[in-house]
Design an enzyme around this catalytic site. Sequence first.
Site, PDB file in Angstrom:
ATOM      1  CE  LYS A  53      -4.254  21.638  52.714  1.00 39.29           C
ATOM      2  NZ  LYS A  53      -4.838  22.144  53.963  1.00 39.29           N
ATOM      3  CD  GLN A  97      -8.394  22.936  54.685  1.00 42.05           C
ATOM      4  OE1 GLN A  97      -7.610  22.052  54.355  1.00 42.05           O
ATOM      5  NE2 GLN A  97      -8.068  24.211  54.701  1.00 42.05           N
ATOM      6  CG  ASP A 120      -2.159  21.239  59.003  1.00 46.00           C
ATOM      7  OD1 ASP A 120      -1.464  21.480  57.997  1.00 46.00           O
ATOM      8  OD2 ASP A 120      -3.402  21.224  58.991  1.00 46.00           O
TER       9      ASP A 120
END
Length: 289
Positions: A53, A97, A120
């Site tokens: 990422k 995460q 997200d």
Amino acid sequence: MTARILDGNALSAKLRGELAARAATLTAQGVQPCLAVILVGGDPASAVYVRNKVAGCEKAGIKSLKYEYPQDAAPADVLGRIAALNADPAVHGILVQLPLPPQFDEKAVLEAISVEKDVDGFHAENVGRLSQGQDAFVPCTPNGVMEMLKSENVPLRGAEAVVIGRSNIVGKPMAMLLTAAGATVTVCHSATRDLAFHTRRADILVAAVGRPRFVTGDMIKPGAVVIDVGINRLTDGPDAGKLCGDVDFASAAPVAGLITPVPGGVGPMTITMLLANTVQSAGRVARKG
Ligand code: NAD
């Protein structure tokens, strides 16, 4: 019939080029898109995802900030970091995460992220907005699948779509997006009776199960579009150590019309859509001036 391959690497490269151009324009306007990534603990797969990422951000001209915490981190420390990032106007996206160590209440952590920075798309408010067709951050993996379908002009209106899996991050939002696009959607899961009865009716079949080579060619309608979200590492047999999807590519490809490979299918699109959400968030800030 042998399916055409839907190449996620090629589509990602094209979209990431467009995103880099947009990021450069925003940066020239004084708003460099910026993503903050929080990693807790030493899970090797999570570390790889975060590294990819951050690398994706750098290549697209998006600034990235990485915050790492040990496995035994106090949840209050991470929540404090999220609060500081929420308040920082130079940060446009915040990502924690997953999975988090057991001392964390994952839901509470996701809800602590500002809805405007939830790139997200896991915050309950974003999920609610998405379900009502309101402007929202769309979770990256199903959003990436929609982009893949769009790139091939796959007809969605009136199509029979079957999604295997009902997770919050893939299956459920995937079903919402396909429904919004006019498909007739069936969601199958671990309690579904006669899975193949459903999958054989699908013009579009999305597999998000987490079981290697679970969907076989005899479960697929001839000519169907098969999207394989699964990422599994094989532990035994001749291919031990290799990655494979939830679809048994060898038996599915001769039956399907269009199919995504693993690796090189949905995987790269997920990070591309994360970058897209971050640039979109920065764009909103730039428009507000
Ligand atoms: P999950 O474990 O949260 O959900 C799996 C789903 O599969 C569940 O809803 C369950 O009901 C269903 N299921 C399990 N056994 C079944 C069965 N026998 N028949 C029908 N349904 C069954 O997993 P997830 O987070 O949704 O991820 C699914 C897969 O996608 C995993 O392989 C994961 O690694 C992968 N993934 C890939 C990306 C990507 O970027 N490509 C992103 C997220 C997840």
